[in-house]
Scaffold this motif. Structure first.
Motif, PDB file in Angstrom:
ATOM      1  N   ARG A   1     -15.047  15.040  -3.396  1.00 46.22           N
ATOM      2  CA  ARG A   1     -16.427  15.505  -3.534  1.00 46.22           C
ATOM      3  C   ARG A   1     -17.044  15.039  -4.850  1.00 46.22           C
ATOM      4  N   LEU A   2     -16.271  15.051  -5.913  1.00 45.49           N
ATOM      5  CA  LEU A   2     -16.785  14.673  -7.227  1.00 45.49           C
ATOM      6  C   LEU A   2     -17.016  13.175  -7.351  1.00 45.49           C
ATOM      7  N   GLU A   3     -16.038  12.375  -6.908  1.00 45.68           N
ATOM      8  CA  GLU A   3     -16.053  10.944  -7.180  1.00 45.68           C
ATOM      9  C   GLU A   3     -16.386  10.080  -5.970  1.00 45.68           C
ATOM     10  N   GLY A   4     -16.254  10.638  -4.765  1.00 47.72           N
ATOM     11  CA  GLY A   4     -16.561   9.858  -3.573  1.00 47.72           C
ATOM     12  C   GLY A   4     -15.431   8.952  -3.130  1.00 47.72           C
ATOM     13  N   TRP A   5     -14.242   9.192  -3.629  1.00 48.27           N
ATOM     14  CA  TRP A   5     -13.111   8.320  -3.294  1.00 48.27           C
ATOM     15  C   TRP A   5     -11.820   9.073  -3.546  1.00 48.27           C
ATOM     16  N   ILE A   6     -10.835   8.876  -2.665  1.00 49.96           N
ATOM     17  CA  ILE A   6      -9.462   9.288  -2.913  1.00 49.96           C
ATOM     18  C   ILE A   6      -8.535   8.211  -2.368  1.00 49.96           C
ATOM     19  N   HIS A   7      -7.330   8.185  -2.879  1.00 52.53           N
ATOM     20  CA  HIS A   7      -6.336   7.184  -2.496  1.00 52.53           C
ATOM     21  C   HIS A   7      -6.024   7.273  -1.005  1.00 52.53           C
ATOM     22  N   HIS A   8      -5.611   6.152  -0.461  1.00 55.65           N
ATOM     23  CA  HIS A   8      -5.251   6.046   0.956  1.00 55.65           C
ATOM     24  C   HIS A   8      -4.251   7.122   1.375  1.00 55.65           C
ATOM     25  N   LEU A   9      -3.200   7.332   0.603  1.00 59.00           N
ATOM     26  CA  LEU A   9      -2.193   8.332   0.959  1.00 59.00           C
ATOM     27  C   LEU A   9      -2.714   9.749   0.741  1.00 59.00           C
ATOM     28  N   GLY A  10      -3.658   9.906  -0.165  1.00 63.74           N
ATOM     29  CA  GLY A  10      -4.319  11.191  -0.305  1.00 63.74           C
ATOM     30  C   GLY A  10      -5.127  11.524   0.933  1.00 63.74           C
ATOM     31  N   ARG A  11      -5.774  10.516   1.500  1.00 60.56           N
ATOM     32  CA  ARG A  11      -6.515  10.722   2.754  1.00 60.56           C
ATOM     33  C   ARG A  11      -5.551  11.111   3.865  1.00 60.56           C
ATOM     34  N   HIS A  12      -4.372  10.494   3.862  1.00 60.63           N
ATOM     35  CA  HIS A  12      -3.344  10.870   4.835  1.00 60.63           C
ATOM     36  C   HIS A  12      -3.004  12.356   4.703  1.00 60.63           C
ATOM     37  N   ALA A  13      -2.808  12.798   3.473  1.00 61.46           N
ATOM     38  CA  ALA A  13      -2.360  14.168   3.238  1.00 61.46           C
ATOM     39  C   ALA A  13      -3.392  15.189   3.689  1.00 61.46           C
ATOM     40  N   VAL A  14      -4.664  14.991   3.310  1.00 57.51           N
ATOM     41  CA  VAL A  14      -5.673  15.995   3.662  1.00 57.51           C
ATOM     42  C   VAL A  14      -5.997  15.954   5.148  1.00 57.51           C
TER      43      VAL A  14
ATOM     44  N   LYS B   1       0.803  -1.225   0.000  1.00 53.72           N
ATOM     45  CA  LYS B   1       0.000   0.000   0.000  1.00 53.72           C
ATOM     46  C   LYS B   1       0.837   1.277   0.000  1.00 53.72           C
ATOM     47  N   PRO B   2       1.883   1.383   0.829  1.00 53.40           N
ATOM     48  CA  PRO B   2       2.647   2.643   0.848  1.00 53.40           C
ATOM     49  C   PRO B   2       3.376   2.938  -0.453  1.00 53.40           C
ATOM     50  N   LYS B   3       3.526   1.931  -1.316  1.00 53.35           N
ATOM     51  CA  LYS B   3       4.247   2.136  -2.568  1.00 53.35           C
ATOM     52  C   LYS B   3       3.319   2.439  -3.746  1.00 53.35           C
ATOM     53  N   THR B   4       2.029   2.533  -3.486  1.00 51.93           N
ATOM     54  CA  THR B   4       1.088   2.857  -4.552  1.00 51.93           C
ATOM     55  C   THR B   4       0.935   4.370  -4.650  1.00 51.93           C
ATOM     56  N   ALA B   5       0.760   4.864  -5.860  1.00 53.96           N
ATOM     57  CA  ALA B   5       0.772   6.310  -6.111  1.00 53.96           C
ATOM     58  C   ALA B   5      -0.574   6.955  -5.811  1.00 53.96           C
ATOM     59  N   PRO B   6      -0.613   7.931  -4.903  1.00 55.17           N
ATOM     60  CA  PRO B   6      -1.876   8.624  -4.615  1.00 55.17           C
ATOM     61  C   PRO B   6      -2.303   9.556  -5.735  1.00 55.17           C
ATOM     62  N   THR B   7      -1.395   9.810  -6.675  1.00 57.85           N
ATOM     63  CA  THR B   7      -1.690  10.714  -7.783  1.00 57.85           C
ATOM     64  C   THR B   7      -2.182   9.988  -9.030  1.00 57.85           C
ATOM     65  N   ALA B   8      -2.262   8.663  -8.983  1.00 61.95           N
ATOM     66  CA  ALA B   8      -2.699   7.901 -10.154  1.00 61.95           C
ATOM     67  C   ALA B   8      -4.217   7.997 -10.311  1.00 61.95           C
ATOM     68  N   PHE B   9      -4.669   8.122 -11.534  1.00 61.66           N
ATOM     69  CA  PHE B   9      -6.103   8.124 -11.817  1.00 61.66           C
ATOM     70  C   PHE B   9      -6.290   7.584 -13.233  1.00 61.66           C
ATOM     71  N   GLU B  10      -7.439   6.971 -13.416  1.00 66.27           N
ATOM     72  CA  GLU B  10      -7.793   6.403 -14.735  1.00 66.27           C
ATOM     73  C   GLU B  10      -6.680   5.559 -15.339  1.00 66.27           C
ATOM     74  N   PRO B  11      -6.252   4.440 -14.698  1.00 63.32           N
ATOM     75  CA  PRO B  11      -6.838   3.877 -13.483  1.00 63.32           C
ATOM     76  C   PRO B  11      -6.092   4.324 -12.229  1.00 63.32           C
ATOM     77  N   GLN B  12      -6.713   4.096 -11.095  1.00 64.33           N
ATOM     78  CA  GLN B  12      -6.096   4.368  -9.806  1.00 64.33           C
ATOM     79  C   GLN B  12      -5.096   3.256  -9.487  1.00 64.33           C
ATOM     80  N   ALA B  13      -4.254   3.481  -8.473  1.00 68.22           N
ATOM     81  CA  ALA B  13      -3.174   2.537  -8.167  1.00 68.22           C
ATOM     82  C   ALA B  13      -3.603   1.419  -7.217  1.00 68.22           C
ATOM     83  N   THR B  14      -4.761   1.555  -6.596  1.00 69.83           N
ATOM     84  CA  THR B  14      -5.229   0.522  -5.670  1.00 69.83           C
ATOM     85  C   THR B  14      -6.490  -0.129  -6.231  1.00 69.83           C
ATOM     86  N   THR B  15      -7.065  -1.053  -5.481  1.00 68.81           N
ATOM     87  CA  THR B  15      -8.124  -1.907  -6.033  1.00 68.81           C
ATOM     88  C   THR B  15      -9.459  -1.211  -6.198  1.00 68.81           C
ATOM     89  N   LEU B  16      -9.763  -0.214  -5.384  1.00 70.78           N
ATOM     90  CA  LEU B  16     -11.050   0.460  -5.330  1.00 70.78           C
ATOM     91  C   LEU B  16     -12.195  -0.523  -5.037  1.00 70.78           C
TER      92      LEU B  16
END
Length: 643
Positions: A400-413, A264-279
Motif C-alpha cells: 500500500r505504501l510503495e506500490g510494489w512487493i517482491h515476487h515471493l511476497g506476492r506468493h505469500a499474501v 528468481k526463487p533464490k532472491t530474498a523477498p525480505t530485502a529492501f533498500e535495495p530490493q533483491a530483484t530489478t524493480l
C-alpha cells in the motif's frame, strides 16, 4: 511518404528507444508528426488505479515529453483530455491527419477500444499502421501457433516462439523528429460521465482533469497533476520515466554476475533498500523500458558468461517469457481471462466472497457477495495489514505504501488469502493488487493470482506458505517486519514473527501489546492485533476444501457453474457458499445485493470494523460456522436475514 501528416498515439509505450511503432511512423517521412496521448476516462474512473500508479504514469509522460523536446524544441507530448473514441474523429479532421500509428495492445478493453478507433479512422480516410512492441512475441501470434489455445505454460510459449522466429533486436531511439503541425481545437470537448468513479476512495478533492478544456488549464497540453485528479498524495519512492528506466538497466547490466546468474526463487523477498530483484516491472508496464532492450541487454551478458549462467524459467529472460505466457492466455480468452466465471481454463472453487456476475455480459461487476461476515472481516484485515501475522502485515503495508512487493511476497499474501488461510476468492485479491500495484498489468495480475490460487497454470495446492517459517528462512532477525510494522520494532527476535507468544512483560518492555483486531494504542503502549485465526487449523480446512473442489473437477465454463447448479455436487457443510442445490450464476448467493467495490470505501473508517462492509447477504440461507473461526465468531453476530 510525401505530405503525410502522422498522428502517433502513445499508450503503454512511453519511450523513444526500442519502439517499432514509432520507427514505422518516422519511416513514413512525415511532413508533420503529432505525438499524442488521450486522457481516457476509462482509466480515470473505471479501472482501479491508486495515487502511486497515477504518479508513476505522470512521471513517464513528463519524462517522455522532455525527451521529445530535446530532439526538437517544437515537439512535446500532446495530452488531450477526452476519450479516444470521441476525440479522434474530430482530431483527424481538424489536424488533417493522413496516418494513425500506434503500438498494438491485446488487453481486452484495449482491443475493443482500438477496434472502434480503427473503424473511425477508416471512415475518415486515415491510414492505420500498427506494430507490436509490448511483449517479446505478439500474443495473437502465440495463440495462432498454439492452434487457438491460450498459452498456459512456459513450454507452450517457447515452442510457439521457435515457430514465430527470433526475437528482434531493439530499434534505436530516433536522433531527430519532424515538427508538429498546427493544433487547432475548434471543436467541442465531450465531457465524460464521472460516475461510477471506482477511484473515488483515493480522492480528497473533486476530480477536475476534464473541466479545464481539452488542452488543460494552461492550454499547453501538459499532463494533469495529482491535484487536478483530486487524488491523495502518492507515497511510493519509485519513480517513472524512460530516463530512470535506462539508468536502472545500465546499473543491472554492469553487474554481470547478478545479471547472468539471476534466479528468481533464490532472491530474498525480505530485502529492501535495495530490493533483491530489478524493480523494472512498472517500466515494462508503462513502456518506459522496451522489452527487447531488456531481453537483449541481458541475453548478451548471459551468452558471454558461459555455462554457469541461469536459464529460463528462473532467469531474467525467463521472467519475460512468463509475462508473454500471461499475455498469450489473455489474448485467447479475452475478458473472461480475468475471472473464473466462463473461463474455460480456470478451475471453479467455491470461495468465500464470490464475485457478482452480470447476467447480460457474463462478466464480474466489481461487486461481491458477503456469504460470510467473518470472511469479509478477514479480507479487510488482510488488505490493510492487520491480520496479526507480522510477515503478511508487513508485505501488505509495503504494497500500500510503495506500490510494489517482491515476487515471493506476492506468493505469500496470495496463498494466505486464498487456499492457505482465508479461503477468499482470488478475484478479491487481484482487485486489491490492481488498485495498489504500480506495475499492474491485467494479464500478469490475473494470471499470477490464478497460479497462486491454484485455479490455473499451477495445481500443487498443498504447497502453502507459512507466515512464520517462510520469512524466517530469509530474515531471521525480522528486519523487514521491523521496517514495515514499526510497532513491533523492539520485539525480541524470538517473537518477531509470533508476537502473540511473547509474555506480557516482554510486550510491555517492547512498548507494544498484542490485543484486539485493529491495532492502535492502549494507554502508554502501542497495540498490534492478535492473529485472526489459528493458521495450522485454517491450513487444514483449506487443504480439505481444495482437495474436494479438485475432486469435483469443475471449470469456469461448465454449464453447472454458469447456471449455479454446481451446488448439487458439494455438501452443504463444505467450505464456501455451497448450501442448497441451485442459485444465481457462478457462486453468487440467492437474493444477495452487492454494490460496486469502488463505492464501498477502503476499509479505513468505521466500515472497516463492520463485518458486512458495503455488500450484504440478504439471502434466506444461514451462514455456516467454519472451523478455525473461534478468534472472531464471538464478535460477529450470525443470523438469518430475511429479504
Amino acid at each position: 511518404m510525401a505530405n503525410s501528416r502522422v498522428l502517433y498515439w502513445f499508450r503503454t509505450d512511453l519511450r523513444l528507444h526500442d519502439s517499432p511503432a514509432l520507427a514505422a511512423a518516422l519511416d513514413l517521412k512525415p511532413e508533420c508528426l503529432y505525438c499524442v496521448w488521450t486522457w481516457d476516462p476509462h482509466y480515470v474512473y473505471r479501472a482501479r488505479v491508486g495515487p502511486n500508479r497515477f504518479q508513476f504514469l505522470l512521471d513517464c509522460q513528463n519524462d517522455l515529453s522532455a525527451s521529445l523536446t530535446k530532439l526538437n524544441p517544437k515537439q512535446k507530448l500532446l495530452l488531450l483530455r477526452e476519450a479516444p473514441q470521441t476525440l479522434f474523429p474530430k482530431l483527424f479532421k481538424a489536424w488533417r491527419i493522413s496516418h494513425l500509428v500506434f503500438e498494438k495492445d491485446t488487453d481486452a478493453y484495449a482491443k475493443d477500444r482500438d477496434e472502434t478507433v480503427m473503424r473511425l479512422a477508416r471512415e475518415a480516410g486515415v491510414e492505420i499502421v500498427v506494430r507490436m512492441g509490448r511483449t517479446l512475441y505478439d500474443p495473437d501470434e502465440l495463440v495462432k501457433k498454439c492452434k487457438g489455445k491460450p498459452t498456459m505454460s512456459i513450454t507452450m510459449v517457447q515452442n510457439a516462439g521457435k515457430q514465430i522466429g527470433a526475437i528482434p533486436r531493439p530499434t534505436p531511439a530516433p536522433t531527430s523528429l519532424p515538427d508538429p503541425g498546427d493544433t487547432p481545437l475548434d471543436f467541442e470537448q465531450e465531457q465524460p460521465a464521472q460516475q461510477p468513479d471506482i477511484n473515488d476512495i483515493h480522492r480528497n478533492d473533486t476530480e477536475k482533469s476534464y473541466s479545464s478544456g481539452i488542452s488543460g488549464p494552461g492550454s499547453d497540453f501538459a499532463p494533469p497533476t495529482l491535484q487536478e485528479l483530486g487524488l491523495k498524495p502518492a507515497t511510493t519512492p519509485h519513480r517513472g520515466g524512460e530516463t530512470i528506466a535506462l539508468r536502472m538497466l545500465d546499473s543491472i547490466i554492469a553487474n554481470e554476475d547478478y545479471t547472468a546468474t539471476f534466479e528468481k526463487p533464490k532472491t530474498a523477498p525480505t530485502a529492501f533498500e535495495p530490493q533483491a530483484t530489478t524493480l523494472l516491472s512498472p517500466h515494462l508496464h508503462f513502456g518506459s523500458l522496451g522489452v527487447r532492450e531488456f531481453y537483449w541487454r541481458v541475453q548478451d551478458v548471459v551468452s558471454a558468461y558461459g555455462r554457469r549462467a541461469s536459464q529460463p524459467p528462473t532467469s531474467l529472460t525467463g521472467q519475460l517469457l512468463f509475462r508473454d505466457m500471461y499475455f498469450g492466455a489473455q489474448a485467447a480468452l479475452g475478458y473472461s481471462f480475468a475471472q473464473t466465471y466462463n473461463n474455460s481454463h480456470a478451475r471453479f472453487i467455491p470461495w468465500h466472497l464470490p464475485s457478482h456476475i452480470s447476467p447480460d455480459s457474463r462478466l464480474i461487476t466489481g461487486g461481491y457477495a458477503v456469504d460470510s461476515p467473518t470472511a469479509e472481516r478477514w479480507f479487510q484485515r488482510w488488505k490493510h495489514g492487520r491480520t496479526g501475522f507480522p510477515w503478511i502485515d508487513a508485505l501488505m503495508r509495503q504494497l500500500r505504501l510503495e506500490g510494489w512487493i517482491h515476487h515471493l511476497g506476492r506468493h505469500a499474501v496470495a496463498s494466505f488469502l486464498t487456499r492457505g488461510g482465508c479461503y477468499v476468492d482470488w478475484e478479491r485479491g487481484a482487485e486489491v493488487f490492481e488498485e495498489w500495484l504500480i506495475d499492474h498489468e491485467t494479464a500478469s495480475n490475473a494470471g499470477n493470482w490464478q497460479w497462486l490460487a491454484c485455479v490455473a497454470f499451477y495445481s500443487m495446492f498443498y504447497r502453502v506458505y507459512s507466515p512464520v517459517a517462510f520469512p524466517q528462512k530469509w530474515d531471521k532477525e525480522g528486519k523487514f517486519v521491523r521496517r514495515y510494522v514499526p510497532e513491533l520494532r523492539k520485539y525480541p527476535v524470538k517473537y518477531i514473527y509470533e508476537p502473540w507468544k511473547a509474555p506480557l512483560a516482554d510486550q510491555r518492555k517492547a512498548g507494544c501489546l498484542v490485543m484486539g483486531e485493529e491495532g492502535g494504542t492502549e494507554g502508554e503502549y502501542a497495540t498490534y492485533p492478535r492473529p485472526m485465526f489459528d493458521f495450522a487449523e485454517r491450513r487444514e480446512v483449506c487443504l480439505k476444501a481444495m482437495k474436494n473442489a479438485y475432486k469435483v473437477g469443475l471449470y469456469g465454463n461448465d454449464p453447472r457453474v454458469l447456471d449455479g447448479s454446481w451446488r448439487k455436487l458439494f455438501d452443504d457443510a463444505a467450505e464456501g457458499p455451497t448450501e442448497g442445490e441451485g442459485g444465481l450464476p457462478g457462486a453468487t448467493i440467492e437474493g444477495d445485493r452487492t454494490e460496486d467495490v469502488g463505492q464501498r470505501g477502503d476499509g479505513e473508517g468505521d466500515d472497516a470494523k463492520s463485518p458486512e462492509v458495503g455488500t450484504r447477504d440478504t439471502g434466506k440461507r444461514g451462514l455456516k460456522r467454519e472451523r478455525g473461526q473461534a478468534t472472531l465468531d464471538g464478535l460477529v453476530k450470525r443470523k438469518r436475514v430475511k429479504k
